[in-house]
Design an enzyme around this catalytic site. Structure first.
Site, PDB file in Angstrom:
ATOM      1  N   ARG A  28       0.821  -1.231   0.000  1.00 56.61           N
ATOM      2  CA  ARG A  28       0.000   0.000   0.000  1.00 56.61           C
ATOM      3  C   ARG A  28       0.845   1.267   0.000  1.00 56.61           C
ATOM      4  O   ARG A  28       0.435   2.284   0.569  1.00 56.61           O
ATOM      5  CB  ARG A  28      -0.966   0.022   1.188  1.00 56.61           C
ATOM      6  CG  ARG A  28      -1.968  -1.121   1.209  1.00 56.61           C
ATOM      7  CD  ARG A  28      -3.092  -0.860   0.223  1.00 56.61           C
ATOM      8  NE  ARG A  28      -4.132  -1.859   0.321  1.00 56.61           N
ATOM      9  CZ  ARG A  28      -5.366  -1.628   0.774  1.00 56.61           C
ATOM     10  NH1 ARG A  28      -5.715  -0.433   1.153  1.00 56.61           N
ATOM     11  NH2 ARG A  28      -6.244  -2.602   0.815  1.00 56.61           N
ATOM     12  N   ARG A  32      -3.481   6.574   0.969  1.00 56.47           N
ATOM     13  CA  ARG A  32      -4.061   7.740   1.649  1.00 56.47           C
ATOM     14  C   ARG A  32      -3.162   8.436   2.648  1.00 56.47           C
ATOM     15  O   ARG A  32      -3.447   9.562   3.041  1.00 56.47           O
ATOM     16  CB  ARG A  32      -5.369   7.323   2.345  1.00 56.47           C
ATOM     17  CG  ARG A  32      -6.499   7.104   1.383  1.00 56.47           C
ATOM     18  CD  ARG A  32      -7.627   6.342   2.039  1.00 56.47           C
ATOM     19  NE  ARG A  32      -7.184   4.981   2.330  1.00 56.47           N
ATOM     20  CZ  ARG A  32      -7.929   4.058   2.923  1.00 56.47           C
ATOM     21  NH1 ARG A  32      -9.142   4.349   3.320  1.00 56.47           N
ATOM     22  NH2 ARG A  32      -7.454   2.853   3.128  1.00 56.47           N
ATOM     23  N   ARG A  41      -6.590  11.587  -6.102  1.00 62.34           N
ATOM     24  CA  ARG A  41      -7.887  10.896  -6.014  1.00 62.34           C
ATOM     25  C   ARG A  41      -9.029  11.904  -6.140  1.00 62.34           C
ATOM     26  O   ARG A  41     -10.034  11.626  -6.817  1.00 62.34           O
ATOM     27  CB  ARG A  41      -8.001  10.131  -4.698  1.00 62.34           C
ATOM     28  CG  ARG A  41      -9.244   9.250  -4.638  1.00 62.34           C
ATOM     29  CD  ARG A  41      -9.423   8.617  -3.271  1.00 62.34           C
ATOM     30  NE  ARG A  41      -9.494   9.632  -2.237  1.00 62.34           N
ATOM     31  CZ  ARG A  41      -9.507   9.383  -0.921  1.00 62.34           C
ATOM     32  NH1 ARG A  41      -9.436   8.135  -0.480  1.00 62.34           N
ATOM     33  NH2 ARG A  41      -9.586  10.358  -0.057  1.00 62.34           N
ATOM     34  N   ASP A  78      -6.841  -2.570  -7.541  1.00 58.89           N
ATOM     35  CA  ASP A  78      -7.405  -3.228  -6.356  1.00 58.89           C
ATOM     36  C   ASP A  78      -7.674  -4.691  -6.674  1.00 58.89           C
ATOM     37  O   ASP A  78      -7.896  -5.046  -7.845  1.00 58.89           O
ATOM     38  CB  ASP A  78      -8.695  -2.544  -5.903  1.00 58.89           C
ATOM     39  CG  ASP A  78      -9.037  -2.940  -4.468  1.00 58.89           C
ATOM     40  OD1 ASP A  78      -8.429  -2.373  -3.548  1.00 58.89           O
ATOM     41  OD2 ASP A  78      -9.854  -3.856  -4.285  1.00 58.89           O
ATOM     42  N   TYR A 155     -15.315 -11.365  -0.233  1.00 55.92           N
ATOM     43  CA  TYR A 155     -16.038 -10.121  -0.573  1.00 55.92           C
ATOM     44  C   TYR A 155     -17.220 -10.409  -1.501  1.00 55.92           C
ATOM     45  O   TYR A 155     -18.284  -9.799  -1.377  1.00 55.92           O
ATOM     46  CB  TYR A 155     -15.086  -9.109  -1.228  1.00 55.92           C
ATOM     47  CG  TYR A 155     -14.039  -8.598  -0.259  1.00 55.92           C
ATOM     48  CD1 TYR A 155     -14.307  -7.509   0.571  1.00 55.92           C
ATOM     49  CD2 TYR A 155     -12.791  -9.218  -0.145  1.00 55.92           C
ATOM     50  CE1 TYR A 155     -13.360  -7.044   1.470  1.00 55.92           C
ATOM     51  CE2 TYR A 155     -11.842  -8.764   0.760  1.00 55.92           C
ATOM     52  CZ  TYR A 155     -12.126  -7.681   1.566  1.00 55.92           C
ATOM     53  OH  TYR A 155     -11.202  -7.230   2.463  1.00 55.92           O
TER      54      TYR A 155
HETATM   55  O1  CP3 Z   1      -0.041  -1.557  -2.504  1.00 58.32           O
HETATM   56  C1  CP3 Z   1      -0.341  -0.640  -3.312  1.00 58.32           C
HETATM   57  O2  CP3 Z   1       0.110   0.518  -3.216  1.00 58.32           O
HETATM   58  C2  CP3 Z   1      -1.187  -1.008  -4.513  1.00 58.32           C
HETATM   59  C3  CP3 Z   1      -2.585  -0.787  -4.409  1.00 58.32           C
HETATM   60  C4  CP3 Z   1      -3.523  -1.711  -3.641  1.00 58.32           C
HETATM   61  C5  CP3 Z   1      -4.794  -1.256  -3.200  1.00 58.32           C
HETATM   62  N1  CP3 Z   1      -5.483  -2.308  -2.673  1.00 58.32           N
HETATM   63  C6  CP3 Z   1      -5.286   0.129  -3.336  1.00 58.32           C
HETATM   64  C7  CP3 Z   1      -6.409   0.563  -2.486  1.00 58.32           C
HETATM   65  C8  CP3 Z   1      -3.442  -3.064  -3.297  1.00 58.32           C
HETATM   66  C9  CP3 Z   1      -2.282  -4.042  -3.484  1.00 58.32           C
HETATM   67  C10 CP3 Z   1      -4.684  -3.447  -2.700  1.00 58.32           C
HETATM   68  C11 CP3 Z   1      -4.999  -4.816  -2.232  1.00 58.32           C
HETATM   69  C12 CP3 Z   1      -6.246  -5.079  -1.507  1.00 58.32           C
HETATM   70  N2  CP3 Z   1      -7.474  -4.507  -1.690  1.00 58.32           N
HETATM   71  C13 CP3 Z   1      -6.397  -6.093  -0.522  1.00 58.32           C
HETATM   72  C14 CP3 Z   1      -5.334  -7.062  -0.079  1.00 58.32           C
HETATM   73  C15 CP3 Z   1      -4.278  -6.455   0.770  1.00 58.32           C
HETATM   74  C16 CP3 Z   1      -4.702  -6.025   2.130  1.00 58.32           C
HETATM   75  O3  CP3 Z   1      -4.512  -4.839   2.445  1.00 58.32           O
HETATM   76  O4  CP3 Z   1      -5.187  -6.867   2.900  1.00 58.32           O
HETATM   77  C17 CP3 Z   1      -7.729  -6.066  -0.076  1.00 58.32           C
HETATM   78  C18 CP3 Z   1      -8.347  -6.957   0.984  1.00 58.32           C
HETATM   79  C19 CP3 Z   1      -8.402  -5.053  -0.831  1.00 58.32           C
HETATM   80  C20 CP3 Z   1      -9.848  -4.710  -0.769  1.00 58.32           C
HETATM   81  C21 CP3 Z   1     -10.050  -3.295  -0.395  1.00 58.32           C
HETATM   82  N3  CP3 Z   1      -9.765  -2.217  -1.202  1.00 58.32           N
HETATM   83  C22 CP3 Z   1     -10.559  -2.798   0.827  1.00 58.32           C
HETATM   84  C23 CP3 Z   1     -10.989  -3.668   1.992  1.00 58.32           C
HETATM   85  C24 CP3 Z   1     -10.581  -1.406   0.716  1.00 58.32           C
HETATM   86  C25 CP3 Z   1     -11.143  -0.418   1.701  1.00 58.32           C
HETATM   87  C26 CP3 Z   1     -10.497  -0.453   2.999  1.00 58.32           C
HETATM   88  C27 CP3 Z   1      -9.100   0.116   2.950  1.00 58.32           C
HETATM   89  O5  CP3 Z   1      -8.143  -0.569   3.321  1.00 58.32           O
HETATM   90  O6  CP3 Z   1      -9.007   1.285   2.603  1.00 58.32           O
HETATM   91  C28 CP3 Z   1     -10.027  -1.068  -0.541  1.00 58.32           C
HETATM   92  C29 CP3 Z   1      -9.804   0.305  -1.085  1.00 58.32           C
HETATM   93  C30 CP3 Z   1      -8.411   0.669  -1.485  1.00 58.32           C
HETATM   94  N4  CP3 Z   1      -7.589  -0.102  -2.257  1.00 58.32           N
HETATM   95  C31 CP3 Z   1      -7.741   1.884  -1.190  1.00 58.32           C
HETATM   96  C32 CP3 Z   1      -6.486   1.826  -1.822  1.00 58.32           C
HETATM   97  C33 CP3 Z   1      -5.426   2.907  -1.843  1.00 58.32           C
HETATM   98  C34 CP3 Z   1      -8.313   3.037  -0.395  1.00 58.32           C
HETATM   99  C35 CP3 Z   1      -9.409   3.664  -1.168  1.00 58.32           C
HETATM  100  C36 CP3 Z   1      -9.365   5.157  -1.140  1.00 58.32           C
HETATM  101  O7  CP3 Z   1      -8.379   5.773  -1.597  1.00 58.32           O
HETATM  102  O8  CP3 Z   1     -10.366   5.729  -0.697  1.00 58.32           O
END
Ligand code: CP3
Length: 355
Positions: A28, A32, A41, A78, A155
């Site tokens: 990640r 944010r 964003r 994602d 999910y």
């Molecule tokens: O690592 C990186 O920089 C690459 C981007 C990346 C995102 N999601 C961007 C994202 C990666 C590798 C993921 C993987 C992901 N997504 C996982 C597996 C890894 C982990 O953290 O367990 C999972 C379970 C998700 C599903 C997901 N996407 C959730 C549960 C959420 C919301 C909760 C949260 O953690 O924010 C997201 C949204 C998301 N994916 C954001 C980002 C930057 C935040 C959204 C925003 O900017 O508002």
């Protein structure tokens, strides 16, 4: 496309080749906690519009590399784009995490699912990969990724984030063959999805299995491990004369790391609940290891962060095959300066662990 890579520490380490220092990237790392991410964003409108815009997805991928001496970029996307492409209707409600308009909650709904045409439905991801590779221009490698079928499946079945996974657990108990079928469909889609990322320019891939360890060990093997095995078996493993390493990250795997190492993957992610020294014993040095500092450490003082880096490096010990990372993604509340302390400490302290 040029295949010259100025910094190939990550790819060499994932193949357990000797290197002068430990490479570092952060799960990640684009996200944010960075004000410039929040600004981009806002420019895109929302998170999914950012993912679907290759130029802006490239911009946020590059942002952490401008601030820190990281050894890899990770595609900005994602794991839930895959079920979205399968027709479930992904949306994000602010502060509530991901949701699906059409969750898959019955045996009939699972039977009605199809493997989508990934080029058609997920072409925006492959375009982002090509755009990022051009922009990186060989500086560091680009990591592609997908979710594990079980993690993505939670999910799809629960309809969003869940703590206890009641619906998918009931499916595993009452209709395990239906869950097997769902796992196969997601695995097949993921093979096509990751291979298309590799064709577009991803130089390593990671599978995020965030929730597999919520299963009892036998169910983990049947549903999560077996479906990741299918993915490992189906992936392109060499491109342009260079290996394309595969990293499996099951959060909380513990002793199951031993089973994961036998899939034929190249590396395993480890979270902070397992010491790297123990993880190394579980996998008998068959694969490289990635991790595993507790992300909460980044809330502490610079001295505590440096001490955390030092003890993580010491736990892995000498020799090749360690990629420095957190044990899970960096959280939105972290002060960006603190990540700089971590990255600099890895650069400074890790050469002592390499000949
Ligand atoms: O690592 C990186 O920089 C690459 C981007 C990346 C995102 N999601 C961007 C994202 C990666 C590798 C993921 C993987 C992901 N997504 C996982 C597996 C890894 C982990 O953290 O367990 C999972 C379970 C998700 C599903 C997901 N996407 C959730 C549960 C959420 C919301 C909760 C949260 O953690 O924010 C997201 C949204 C998301 N994916 C954001 C980002 C930057 C935040 C959204 C925003 O900017 O508002």
């Amino acid at each position: 496309m040029s295949t010259e890579l100025a910094n190939d520490l990550l790819l060499r380490t994932l193949m357990r080749e000797p290197v002068p220092r430990t490479p570092v990237w952060i799960m990640r790392q684009a996200g944010r906690y960075l004000p410039e991410y929040r600004a981009t964003r806002a420019q895109a409108g929302d998170f999914m519009s950012l993912c679907r815009n290759p130029e802006l997805a490239c911009e946020v991928t590059m942002q952490p590399l401008r601030r820190y001496a990281l050894d890899a970029a990770i595609l900005f996307s994602d794991i839930l784009t895959v079920p979205d492409a399968m027709g479930l209707g992904l949306y994000f409600e602010t502060g509530e995490g991901p949701k699906f308009e059409r969750p898959v909650q019955t045996a009939d709904a699972v039977r009605a699912l199809k493997v989508p045409d990934v080029e058609k439905e997920l072409g925006y991801v492959f375009e982002a990969v090509r755009t990022i590779r051009r922009e990186l221009n060989g500086k560091v490698p680009l990591i592609g990724f997908a979710g594990s079928p079980f993690t993505v499946g939670t999910y799809m079945v629960e309809g969003g984030s869940s703590r206890e996974f009641p619906t998918i657990r009931a499916l595993a108990q009452e209709s395990p063959e239906v869950l097997d079928h769902l796992m196969s469909l997601i695995a097949e889609t993921t093979v096509e999805y990751l291979n298309a990322q590799i064709e577009a320019g991803a130089q390593a891939v990671q599978i995020f299995d965030t929730w597999g360890s919520a299963l009892e060990p036998d169910d983990f093997r049947r549903f999560s491990l077996a479906s990741m095995q299918r993915i490992v078996d189906g992936l392109i493993r060499e491109k342009d004369g260079r290996k394309v390493p595969v990293i499996l990250f099951t959060k909380g795997a513990g002793p199951l790391l031993e089973d994961l190492a036998d899939t034929g993957c190249d590396a395993l992610g480890v979270d902070w609940t397992t010491e790297l020294a123990d993880a190394r014993r579980y996998v008998s040095d068959k694969v490289a290891l990635q991790g595993n500092l507790n992300p909460a450490t980044l809330r502490e003082s610079p001295e505590t962060i440096r001490a955390g880096v030092a003890s993580t490096l010491a736990s892995y010990g000498k020799g090749p095959g360690h990629v420095f990372n957190l044990g899970h993604g960096i959280t939105p509340d972290i002060d960006p300066e603190n990540l700089g302390v971590l990255v600099d400490a890895v650069h400074e302290l890790s050469p002592a662990y390499h000949d």
